[in-house]
Design a protein around this motif. Structure first.
Motif, PDB file in Angstrom:
ATOM      1  N   LEU A  92      61.209 -12.035 100.535  1.00 31.94           N
ATOM      2  CA  LEU A  92      61.279 -13.205  99.658  1.00 31.94           C
ATOM      3  C   LEU A  92      61.666 -14.396 100.528  1.00 31.94           C
ATOM      4  O   LEU A  92      62.748 -14.404 101.126  1.00 31.94           O
ATOM      5  N   GLU A  93      60.780 -15.358 100.639  1.00 33.31           N
ATOM      6  CA  GLU A  93      61.018 -16.506 101.524  1.00 33.31           C
ATOM      7  C   GLU A  93      60.859 -17.794 100.742  1.00 33.31           C
ATOM      8  O   GLU A  93      59.847 -18.002 100.064  1.00 33.31           O
ATOM      9  N   ALA A  94      61.858 -18.675 100.868  1.00 32.47           N
ATOM     10  CA  ALA A  94      61.875 -19.885 100.050  1.00 32.47           C
ATOM     11  C   ALA A  94      61.036 -21.024 100.627  1.00 32.47           C
ATOM     12  O   ALA A  94      60.569 -21.882  99.898  1.00 32.47           O
ATOM     13  N   ARG A 121      56.627 -28.765 109.139  1.00 34.13           N
ATOM     14  CA  ARG A 121      58.079 -28.662 109.346  1.00 34.13           C
ATOM     15  C   ARG A 121      58.686 -27.641 108.400  1.00 34.13           C
ATOM     16  O   ARG A 121      58.187 -27.408 107.316  1.00 34.13           O
ATOM     17  N   ARG A 122      59.765 -27.056 108.833  1.00 37.46           N
ATOM     18  CA  ARG A 122      60.483 -26.107 107.987  1.00 37.46           C
ATOM     19  C   ARG A 122      61.762 -26.781 107.537  1.00 37.46           C
ATOM     20  O   ARG A 122      62.617 -27.068 108.362  1.00 37.46           O
ATOM     21  N   ALA A 123      61.867 -26.975 106.244  1.00 41.74           N
ATOM     22  CA  ALA A 123      63.026 -27.713 105.732  1.00 41.74           C
ATOM     23  C   ALA A 123      64.349 -27.051 106.111  1.00 41.74           C
ATOM     24  O   ALA A 123      65.337 -27.705 106.386  1.00 41.74           O
ATOM     25  N   THR A 205      57.318 -21.795 122.153  1.00 43.69           N
ATOM     26  CA  THR A 205      58.182 -22.580 121.268  1.00 43.69           C
ATOM     27  C   THR A 205      58.508 -21.748 120.031  1.00 43.69           C
ATOM     28  O   THR A 205      57.762 -20.819 119.687  1.00 43.69           O
ATOM     29  N   ARG A 206      59.580 -22.124 119.367  1.00 44.96           N
ATOM     30  CA  ARG A 206      59.940 -21.403 118.152  1.00 44.96           C
ATOM     31  C   ARG A 206      58.896 -21.636 117.078  1.00 44.96           C
ATOM     32  O   ARG A 206      58.561 -20.749 116.295  1.00 44.96           O
ATOM     33  N   ALA A 207      58.348 -22.858 117.070  1.00 45.97           N
ATOM     34  CA  ALA A 207      57.337 -23.192 116.057  1.00 45.97           C
ATOM     35  C   ALA A 207      56.174 -22.217 116.120  1.00 45.97           C
ATOM     36  O   ALA A 207      55.550 -21.932 115.109  1.00 45.97           O
ATOM     37  N   GLY A 446      70.233 -17.233 119.966  1.00 48.84           N
ATOM     38  CA  GLY A 446      70.076 -16.980 118.537  1.00 48.84           C
ATOM     39  C   GLY A 446      68.971 -15.994 118.198  1.00 48.84           C
ATOM     40  O   GLY A 446      69.182 -15.063 117.421  1.00 48.84           O
ATOM     41  N   VAL A 447      67.791 -16.187 118.756  1.00 46.27           N
ATOM     42  CA  VAL A 447      66.664 -15.342 118.373  1.00 46.27           C
ATOM     43  C   VAL A 447      66.888 -13.907 118.849  1.00 46.27           C
ATOM     44  O   VAL A 447      66.709 -12.947 118.098  1.00 46.27           O
ATOM     45  N   THR A 448      67.302 -13.746 120.085  1.00 50.92           N
ATOM     46  CA  THR A 448      67.501 -12.384 120.600  1.00 50.92           C
ATOM     47  C   THR A 448      68.604 -11.681 119.811  1.00 50.92           C
ATOM     48  O   THR A 448      68.534 -10.470 119.574  1.00 50.92           O
TER      49      THR A 448
HETATM   50  C1  LIG Z   1      67.742 -27.254 118.099  1.00 53.06           C
HETATM   51  C2  LIG Z   1      67.843 -25.775 118.185  1.00 53.06           C
HETATM   52  C3  LIG Z   1      67.507 -25.127 119.355  1.00 53.06           C
HETATM   53  C4  LIG Z   1      67.605 -23.741 119.446  1.00 53.06           C
HETATM   54  N1  LIG Z   1      67.283 -23.120 120.612  1.00 53.06           N
HETATM   55  C5  LIG Z   1      67.327 -21.782 120.696  1.00 53.06           C
HETATM   56  C6  LIG Z   1      66.921 -21.105 121.865  1.00 53.06           C
HETATM   57  O1  LIG Z   1      66.552 -21.710 122.861  1.00 53.06           O
HETATM   58  N2  LIG Z   1      66.950 -19.745 121.870  1.00 53.06           N
HETATM   59  C7  LIG Z   1      67.343 -19.035 120.787  1.00 53.06           C
HETATM   60  O2  LIG Z   1      67.319 -17.805 120.846  1.00 53.06           O
HETATM   61  N3  LIG Z   1      67.753 -19.641 119.677  1.00 53.06           N
HETATM   62  C8  LIG Z   1      67.751 -20.990 119.600  1.00 53.06           C
HETATM   63  N4  LIG Z   1      68.131 -21.601 118.436  1.00 53.06           N
HETATM   64  C9  LIG Z   1      68.608 -20.774 117.335  1.00 53.06           C
HETATM   65  C10 LIG Z   1      67.448 -20.095 116.616  1.00 53.06           C
HETATM   66  O3  LIG Z   1      66.508 -21.046 116.186  1.00 53.06           O
HETATM   67  C11 LIG Z   1      68.003 -19.310 115.455  1.00 53.06           C
HETATM   68  O4  LIG Z   1      68.966 -18.407 115.944  1.00 53.06           O
HETATM   69  C12 LIG Z   1      66.905 -18.542 114.741  1.00 53.06           C
HETATM   70  O5  LIG Z   1      65.951 -19.400 114.186  1.00 53.06           O
HETATM   71  C13 LIG Z   1      67.525 -17.717 113.637  1.00 53.06           C
HETATM   72  O6  LIG Z   1      66.522 -17.038 112.950  1.00 53.06           O
HETATM   73  P1  LIG Z   1      66.824 -16.379 111.548  1.00 53.06           P
HETATM   74  O7  LIG Z   1      65.551 -15.762 111.135  1.00 53.06           O
HETATM   75  O8  LIG Z   1      68.035 -15.536 111.647  1.00 53.06           O
HETATM   76  O9  LIG Z   1      67.208 -17.587 110.601  1.00 53.06           O
HETATM   77  P2  LIG Z   1      66.354 -18.873 110.191  1.00 53.06           P
HETATM   78  O10 LIG Z   1      65.339 -19.180 111.213  1.00 53.06           O
HETATM   79  O11 LIG Z   1      67.344 -19.921 109.837  1.00 53.06           O
HETATM   80  O12 LIG Z   1      65.585 -18.407 108.881  1.00 53.06           O
HETATM   81  C14 LIG Z   1      66.195 -18.208 107.654  1.00 53.06           C
HETATM   82  C15 LIG Z   1      65.099 -18.139 106.598  1.00 53.06           C
HETATM   83  O13 LIG Z   1      65.671 -17.827 105.331  1.00 53.06           O
HETATM   84  C16 LIG Z   1      65.038 -18.601 104.338  1.00 53.06           C
HETATM   85  N5  LIG Z   1      65.972 -18.710 103.208  1.00 53.06           N
HETATM   86  C17 LIG Z   1      67.197 -19.286 103.212  1.00 53.06           C
HETATM   87  N6  LIG Z   1      67.781 -19.154 102.012  1.00 53.06           N
HETATM   88  C18 LIG Z   1      66.917 -18.462 101.237  1.00 53.06           C
HETATM   89  C19 LIG Z   1      66.960 -18.001  99.902  1.00 53.06           C
HETATM   90  N7  LIG Z   1      68.019 -18.210  99.112  1.00 53.06           N
HETATM   91  N8  LIG Z   1      65.889 -17.333  99.398  1.00 53.06           N
HETATM   92  C20 LIG Z   1      64.809 -17.081 100.182  1.00 53.06           C
HETATM   93  N9  LIG Z   1      64.716 -17.504 101.461  1.00 53.06           N
HETATM   94  C21 LIG Z   1      65.762 -18.181 101.993  1.00 53.06           C
HETATM   95  C22 LIG Z   1      64.751 -19.929 105.044  1.00 53.06           C
HETATM   96  O14 LIG Z   1      63.723 -20.660 104.417  1.00 53.06           O
HETATM   97  C23 LIG Z   1      64.349 -19.455 106.435  1.00 53.06           C
HETATM   98  O15 LIG Z   1      62.977 -19.203 106.526  1.00 53.06           O
HETATM   99  C24 LIG Z   1      68.056 -22.997 118.338  1.00 53.06           C
HETATM  100  C25 LIG Z   1      68.400 -23.641 117.143  1.00 53.06           C
HETATM  101  C26 LIG Z   1      68.299 -25.018 117.070  1.00 53.06           C
HETATM  102  C27 LIG Z   1      68.702 -25.692 115.795  1.00 53.06           C
END
Ligand SMILES: Cc1cc2nc3c(=O)[nH]c(=O)nc-3n(C[C@H](O)[C@H](O)[C@H](O)COP(=O)(O)OP(=O)(O)OC[C@H]3O[C@@H](n4cnc5c(N)ncnc54)[C@H](O)[C@@H]3O)c2cc1C
Length: 568
Positions: A92-94, A121-123, A205-207, A446-448
């Motif tokens: 479930l993704e918002a 963009r991802r809000a 890139t993360r994108a 963060g990602v790893t």
């Molecule tokens: C500027 C910047 C640079 C970074 N550089 C690095 C880097 O070089 N290397 C690295 O490893 N990390 C980096 N990070 C961190 C990395 O981006 C995060 O650790 C990573 O994106 C986390 O992934 P995630 O899936 O845990 O969370 P997120 O990417 O935050 O995803 C969470 C998801 O949950 C969804 N969501 C939230 N609430 C709800 C809800 N109630 N119901 C349904 N869906 C919901 C959101 O829409 C989103 O898609 C960086 C971060 C930033 C801000």
């Protein structure tokens, strides 16, 4: 027997025994060390769990639906893991803007600056098209989770290259080790550790990483369902387990409820699980948070092939995806700066740092060169000249005006300490990724960390031989996750507390961890003159060795001696 002969034979046996013990002792030490290494790997890393990825040891899957909330990087990998263990998996993704193209090539994706590779963009996710750093552990896991990973990733524009940088700490070059074998002694062994001295990692890139993962995982595992919906709460049954996930489908006003057998909170930044649990009367879940007041800009230049090939970058670092990374020691300032490859012929200049207000961030090439010129080094000498040439080269002929300029204020760092209330958690609820811990992005962890969470989940699920989640599942899983990732919080925080503008966690002062910070600085200095220190600093950061590998008796002794000499 003649007492003299008897005495002689006792002496003889004692000698034989002593020789036996003495010669067996080194073997015993090796055996003990191996046992300790094995234990350290399985408790403090997820290296053993890599072996269970992509399979389930038990013949039957677990009953019901695994509901993954949040379909970003961690959520996608958690879903992929759950697909091996549950009858049904739903994400479930918002976020509406979760693009599926990699690289996004459609003309409609052209941004205001004419660049094609920027996806929508991802809000809820900051600065998605920032180049990210990913550690080799992520590659080891992705190769096991995604069929033909290398081929599809490279086809899609990603790169697989060694984890290597051209990094400077206030002018001091931080080198990469020549080998993990230090004076004939190696670092601890594990069958999943890559053979190369500089292990490969992914670069993109993360994108583009997130849409790539979504495409590959959803295409290869059609059993995983993806729904656009926002989860608002959970319900709990009489047994204490979560028995309802309440969500609002995209575009609808009324809520629906799904019955889960397992819930994984991957909601990242919003760490929504904390609120859901607290509404159920569970907790409060302890959280600590500090703000490193980091802000930085990335300027992306879209270059044609010829311009890209002629970038004025020194030959020896030209091939590196991050060809320059520099940061000021906290005693000298808080500036940061790096230069990196993007996708599709883009090249990025990033700059900013700790406690630098938006108005002081460079807005023009000249201001950027001044920012670099002011970088403080330990030696007092200026940094390398070539960066000025690089800025000029990218900015010439209106390059700067055409480039995409994006500023990002880094949100505060947070650690949700589920492990401290682990025994109160519903047995079928776990949280992973940024939903548990959000770190300073400059350390690129963060990602790893999210990948490691998904792999830890795989290890835990594979141990479940029944068809339902057992009583202590969530408790054990969250405690295990803390053992494997807690060190990254401690180390990042200690380092960020060195900058006087950081706002510390409630009840703490910036002096927290000061002796450790001093020791880490000595360690960093040592890496410039000692191969063992360099290796021990480099390898544990790849998430493939236990963090304890950082210190040997010798390195510890050298650090202690340096600190003692300074304090004399
Ligand atoms: C500027 C910047 C640079 C970074 N550089 C690095 C880097 O070089 N290397 C690295 O490893 N990390 C980096 N990070 C961190 C990395 O981006 C995060 O650790 C990573 O994106 C986390 O992934 P995630 O899936 O845990 O969370 P997120 O990417 O935050 O995803 C969470 C998801 O949950 C969804 N969501 C939230 N609430 C709800 C809800 N109630 N119901 C349904 N869906 C919901 C959101 O829409 C989103 O898609 C960086 C971060 C930033 C801000």
């Amino acid at each position: 027997m003649d007492p003299a002969v008897w005495k002689d034979s006792i002496n003889y046996s004692a000698i034989v025994l002593a020789i036996g013990v003495i010669s067996a002792y080194p073997l015993y030490r090796i055996w003990r060390t191996r046992q300790e290494d094995r234990l350290n790997f399985s408790i403090y890393t997820a290296m053993d769990d890599l072996d269970v990825l992509g399979r389930r040891s038990s013949p039957n899957r677990m009953m019901g639906t695994a509901v993954i909330v949040g379909g970003s990087i961690t959520g996608l990998l958690a879903a992929r893991v759950c697909a091996d263990h549950f009858e049904r998996v739903v994400i479930l993704e918002a976020d509406e803007g979760a693009d599926t193209e990699f690289p996004a090539a459609a003309e409609s994706k052209r941004d205001a600056h004419g660049n094609l590779n920027y996806v929508s963009r991802r809000a809820r996710v900051a600065q998605t098209f920032e180049i990210h750093l990913y550690q080799p552990f992520a590659l080891l896991a992705l190769r096991r989770l995604i069929p033909d990973f290398d081929e599809s990733f490279i086809d899609a524009g990603g790169r697989i290259e060694p984890w290597s940088f051209n990094a400077y700490w206030s002018g001091v070059k931080i080198g990469v080790p020549k080998s993990r074998y230090i004076k004939g002694r190696g670092l601890p062994k594990h069958h999943n550790i890559p053979k190369e001295d500089l292990p490969d990692t992914i670069w993109c890139t993360r994108a583009n990483l997130e849409p790539f993962l979504r495409r590959e995982i959803m295409d290869s595992y059609p059993g995983i369902e993806f729904m656009k919906a926002t989860v608002t709460s959970l319900t709990q049954g009489d047994s204490g387990a979560i028995n309802g996930v309440v969500y609002t489908p995209k575009g609808q006003k009324s809520t629906k409820t799904m019955t889960p057998s397992f819930v994984v909170d991957c909601t990242g930044h919003s760490k929504a699980g904390v609120k859901w649990l607290e509404h159920l009367g569970i907790g409060p879940v302890p959280q600590v948070s500090y703000d490193p007041l980091q802000r930085y800009v990335t300027v992306w230049f879209k270059l044609d092939e010829e311009k890209f090939l002629n970038l004025p970058i020194p030959k020896e670092v030209r091939g590196l995806d991050c060809c320059f990374y520099a940061f000021e020691d906290s005693s000298l300032g808080g500036r940061l700066l790096w230069a990196s490859n993007g996708e599709n012929g883009t090249f990025g200049l990033s700059f900013g740092g700790f406690g630098i207000p938006s108005e002081e961030l460079p807005k023009t090439p000249e201001e950027l060169k001044d920012f670099y010129r002011e970088f403080k080094t330990f030696s007092g000498k200026p940094m390398d000249d070539w960066y000025y040439d690089l800025v000029d080269y990218l900015s010439q002929d209106g390059g700067w005006e055409r480039a995409h300029y994006e500023e990002c204020k880094i949100p505060p760092c947070v650690y949700v300490k589920y492990h401290e209330v682990a025994s109160t958690l519903p047995r079928n609820f776990v949280a992973l990724g940024d939903a548990v811990m959000r770190l300073s992005p400059i350390y690129g962890l963060g990602v790893t960390k999210g990948v490691l969470g998904a792999v830890t989940l795989a290890g835990a699920l594979d141990k479940v031989h029944g068809r339902t989640i057992p009583e202590n599942f969530a408790r054990d899983m969250m405690i295990s996750l803390d053992k494997r990732t807690g060190w990254s919080w401690d180390q990042a925080k200690i380092s960020d507390y060195g900058y006087e503008t950081t706002i510390p966690c409630e009840g703490e002062s910036l002096d927290e961890g000061a002796p450790m910070r001093a020791a880490i600085k000595e360690f960093l200095q040592l890496t410039t003159v000692d191969e063992e220190a360099k290796a021990r600093f480099y390898y544990p950061r790849l998430w493939i060795y236990p963090n304890s590998t950082m210190l040997s008796e010798r390195v510890f002794g050298m650090i202690a001696a340096r600190i003692a000499a300074k304090n004399k």
